[in-house]
Each structure stands twice: as C-alpha cells, then as structure tokens.
Design a protein around this motif. Structure first.
Motif, PDB file in Angstrom:
ATOM      1  N   GLY A  25       4.286  -6.763  28.158  1.00 51.74           N
ATOM      2  CA  GLY A  25       4.028  -5.672  27.222  1.00 51.74           C
ATOM      3  C   GLY A  25       4.023  -6.145  25.782  1.00 51.74           C
ATOM      4  O   GLY A  25       3.148  -5.780  24.991  1.00 51.74           O
ATOM      5  N   LYS A  26       4.997  -6.993  25.435  1.00 52.44           N
ATOM      6  CA  LYS A  26       5.042  -7.548  24.076  1.00 52.44           C
ATOM      7  C   LYS A  26       3.803  -8.382  23.779  1.00 52.44           C
ATOM      8  O   LYS A  26       3.210  -8.279  22.705  1.00 52.44           O
ATOM      9  CB  LYS A  26       6.297  -8.411  23.923  1.00 52.44           C
ATOM     10  N   ASN A  27       3.385  -9.196  24.754  1.00 57.39           N
ATOM     11  CA  ASN A  27       2.194 -10.017  24.559  1.00 57.39           C
ATOM     12  C   ASN A  27       0.944  -9.156  24.392  1.00 57.39           C
ATOM     13  O   ASN A  27       0.067  -9.467  23.582  1.00 57.39           O
ATOM     14  CB  ASN A  27       2.013 -10.985  25.731  1.00 57.39           C
ATOM     15  N   PHE A  33      -2.998  -5.363  19.025  1.00 53.76           N
ATOM     16  CA  PHE A  33      -2.715  -4.425  17.947  1.00 53.76           C
ATOM     17  C   PHE A  33      -2.199  -5.060  16.656  1.00 53.76           C
ATOM     18  O   PHE A  33      -2.302  -4.455  15.597  1.00 53.76           O
ATOM     19  CB  PHE A  33      -1.702  -3.369  18.414  1.00 53.76           C
ATOM     20  N   ILE A  34      -1.630  -6.247  16.732  1.00 58.83           N
ATOM     21  CA  ILE A  34      -1.034  -6.837  15.536  1.00 58.83           C
ATOM     22  C   ILE A  34      -2.026  -7.768  14.859  1.00 58.83           C
ATOM     23  O   ILE A  34      -2.640  -8.617  15.500  1.00 58.83           O
ATOM     24  CB  ILE A  34       0.255  -7.604  15.882  1.00 58.83           C
ATOM     25  N   LYS A  35      -2.205  -7.579  13.576  1.00 60.29           N
ATOM     26  CA  LYS A  35      -3.072  -8.439  12.774  1.00 60.29           C
ATOM     27  C   LYS A  35      -2.200  -9.330  11.892  1.00 60.29           C
ATOM     28  O   LYS A  35      -1.172  -8.884  11.383  1.00 60.29           O
ATOM     29  CB  LYS A  35      -3.999  -7.602  11.877  1.00 60.29           C
ATOM     30  N   PRO A  36      -2.607 -10.580  11.692  1.00 60.25           N
ATOM     31  CA  PRO A  36      -1.806 -11.455  10.820  1.00 60.25           C
ATOM     32  C   PRO A  36      -1.878 -10.995   9.373  1.00 60.25           C
ATOM     33  O   PRO A  36      -2.879 -10.419   8.947  1.00 60.25           O
ATOM     34  CB  PRO A  36      -2.472 -12.822  10.996  1.00 60.25           C
ATOM     35  N   LEU A 268       2.354 -16.868  15.339  1.00 58.45           N
ATOM     36  CA  LEU A 268       3.056 -16.270  16.474  1.00 58.45           C
ATOM     37  C   LEU A 268       2.983 -14.749  16.459  1.00 58.45           C
ATOM     38  O   LEU A 268       3.182 -14.103  17.487  1.00 58.45           O
ATOM     39  CB  LEU A 268       4.533 -16.705  16.460  1.00 58.45           C
ATOM     40  N   LEU A 269       2.690 -14.175  15.287  1.00 62.59           N
ATOM     41  CA  LEU A 269       2.753 -12.721  15.150  1.00 62.59           C
ATOM     42  C   LEU A 269       1.768 -12.000  16.050  1.00 62.59           C
ATOM     43  O   LEU A 269       2.046 -10.920  16.555  1.00 62.59           O
ATOM     44  CB  LEU A 269       2.515 -12.325  13.684  1.00 62.59           C
ATOM     45  N   ASP A 270       0.581 -12.602  16.236  1.00 64.67           N
ATOM     46  CA  ASP A 270      -0.434 -11.932  17.059  1.00 64.67           C
ATOM     47  C   ASP A 270      -0.818 -12.783  18.271  1.00 64.67           C
ATOM     48  O   ASP A 270      -1.904 -12.648  18.813  1.00 64.67           O
ATOM     49  CB  ASP A 270      -1.676 -11.604  16.221  1.00 64.67           C
TER      50      ASP A 270
END
Length: 301
Positions: A25-27, A33-36, A268-270
């Motif tokens: 789920g985190k991956n 959804f997460i953009k750098p 690592l953020l995205d």
C-alpha cells in the motif's frame, strides 16, 4: 539472545510477509500519488580535506586465483582478479599520493607471494566488509583523506581514472560516496520492485570522515560479522548507501559513458517514479563490460 545473520534475514522476510499489505500500500501511494519536491534542497557538505593522500584498500579472498572469470546470472561474463587490480594501482603515475593496502581473508589459501605489499589478515565473516572495516580501523585516527574501498571483482579493463575521479569528487563537495555501478532495487526482499537505490560495493570512493559518520550513526561498520550473503547485501551494501543518504549526502555513479549519475534521499519519496532518471534494477544487466571502471567524461567538471 544471539541471532545468526541468516536467521535474522529470514525473520525479516517473515515480517515482510505479515506486513506485506501495508508495504504494498505504501509503495502504491508513493508510485501513483507522491511527486518529488521541485525546489532545490541543499545537501550536506563534506568535511574539507587538506591532503592529496588516497588510501586504497583492495579486499581479496585467499581462495581466488589472481586472474579469474566471474559469472553472475543474467550479466555478461567478465575477467577480473587481484592481478589486474595490482596492475591498475602499481602503474599509477598521477598527482595523488596513493597508499595501497590489501586485506585478505583465508590468507592460508592464497597462492600469490604478498611480501612486497602492505597486508591485513581478516576473518571471512562479512566478506568484503570484513576487509573494509579492518582497513578503516587502521586509518580512522589519521588526518581526513580520500579513501577507495574495492575488491578483486572489478573488471580487468585498464583505464586511467584516479586523477579525474578524485578531481570530480573534490569539486562536488556534497558527494558522500562515489561508485561505478548501482542497483535501484532490493532483491533480497519479498516486496516486489522494492525501490532501494544503492551503490554496489566492489568500488567505493569516499573519505575517512564520511566513513566515521557512518560508523557513528550505525554504531558499527555496516556488514560487520554477517556471514550470510543475502543478509550481507541487505544489511551491508544497501544499508551503507542508505546511511550515507540519511546523513544528507549525495551518491554518484560513474556510468559507462563516463557521465555521473547523482541520487539522494529525495528519490525515495516517490519510489523513483518521477525522480529516477536511469535504469531500474541492476545497472550491470545493461552493460557490455560489467564491473568496469570507465574514464570520466572530459566534459564533466
């Protein structure tokens, strides 16, 4: 209670299996959804070095021949060995003051006469990291200097690289560690496409002070005493790169064309979805000459 490195590794896999819905789920969230962050972030700057000394550690297992062929699944076969490494450094005539040490595990198996070289005998538990740790302990109280940690799995290909690599490393003060190959994934995991970019540890250029920071943060040298190969990659090789990034430094890999590829914690953020601009997986899968030292592109400064 003592837990062997093998058992610790498989306990970690068991924990991954239990928590896999959360991990996936985190991956998924990171990937979709997460953009750098686009604004530049200043990385940590290394402690200055006021010497031209380069301390080189070559680690060797005594049972290897001086010249050997290395076979890795799905990677092109190549020649390597201690003889090629000694040729590489003994032929150096550049601007830096090179000091060579060879660390050897299972020294009684070694066929080559090493009397003319400075050597340190080490246990085989920890493999390369056993040699790297012993070498670090031998220089940690000296003035801050450039350090090259390498083993005998480097491709036989001979190029002049030391001056150009060190000049580039010196100019780019936010680099904590520099290598010649990377892997963007942790294969020693049950989590598919586990994005954990790291430098491969058969060639690492750094400094005494960066290694000192790593040891302080980790409370010991990464990989120390680990006698299980999969665990050593996860808790030695991958962890070492992660600690250097956690300290705020950049990592850089000199690619086959001589260009530098930088990465740090931001990727690592995205999960690298938007921030990773190179190959996913083991870089060597895409190379004609894996594990080779390539000359720095002359256009780099």
């Amino acid at each position: 209670m003592f837990i062997s490195s093998k058992n610790k590794f498989y306990l970690t896999l068991f924990w991954e299996m239990i928590t896999s819905p959360i991990q996936y789920g985190k991956n998924f969230i990171k990937w979709h959804f997460i953009k750098p962050k686009t604004e530049p972030k200043e990385n940590k700057i290394r402690t200055p070095i006021y010497t031209n000394k380069l301390a080189v550690c070559i680690h060797e297992w005594g049972g290897y021949d001086g010249k050997r062929t290395k076979n890795i699944k799905n990677i092109s076969e190549f020649e390597c060995g201690l003889d090629y490494q000694l040729l590489r450094f003994n032929n150096y005539k550049g601007r830096y003051d090179l000091d060579l040490t060879i660390t050897i595990s299972d020294k009684e198996l070694l066929k080559k006469d090493m009397k003319e070289f400075k050597t340190i005998e080490v246990p085989n538990a920890g493999m390369d990291f056993s040699g790297y740790e012993a070498f670090y302990n031998s220089i940690k109280d000296l003035e801050n200097q450039y350090v090259l940690l390498t083993n005998t799995s480097v491709n036989r290909k001979q190029v002049d690289f030391i001056d150009a690599y060190l000049d580039f490393f010196k100019t780019n003060e936010s680099i904590g560690m520099m290598g010649i190959s990377f892997n963007s994934k942790m294969y020693q995991s049950l989590i598919r496409n586990n994005f954990n970019p790291h430098l491969q540890t058969f060639f690492l250029l750094t400094t005494t002070d960066v290694l000192r920071e790593v040891v302080i943060k980790n409370r010991k040298f990464p990989g120390k005493g680990i006698d299980h190969k999969l665990a050593l990659i996860r808790y030695g090789e991958i962890k070492l790169s992660r600690i250097v990034m956690d300290l705020g430094y950049e990592l850089v890999c000199i690619l086959e064309d001589g260009s530098p590829y930088f990465f740090d914690r931001k990727c690592l953020l995205d999960n690298g979805r938007n921030s990773w601009k190179s190959f996913f997986g083991d870089y060597r899968l895409h190379l004609k000459d894996p594990n080779a030292i390539n000359p720095m592109n002359s256009n780099q400064d």
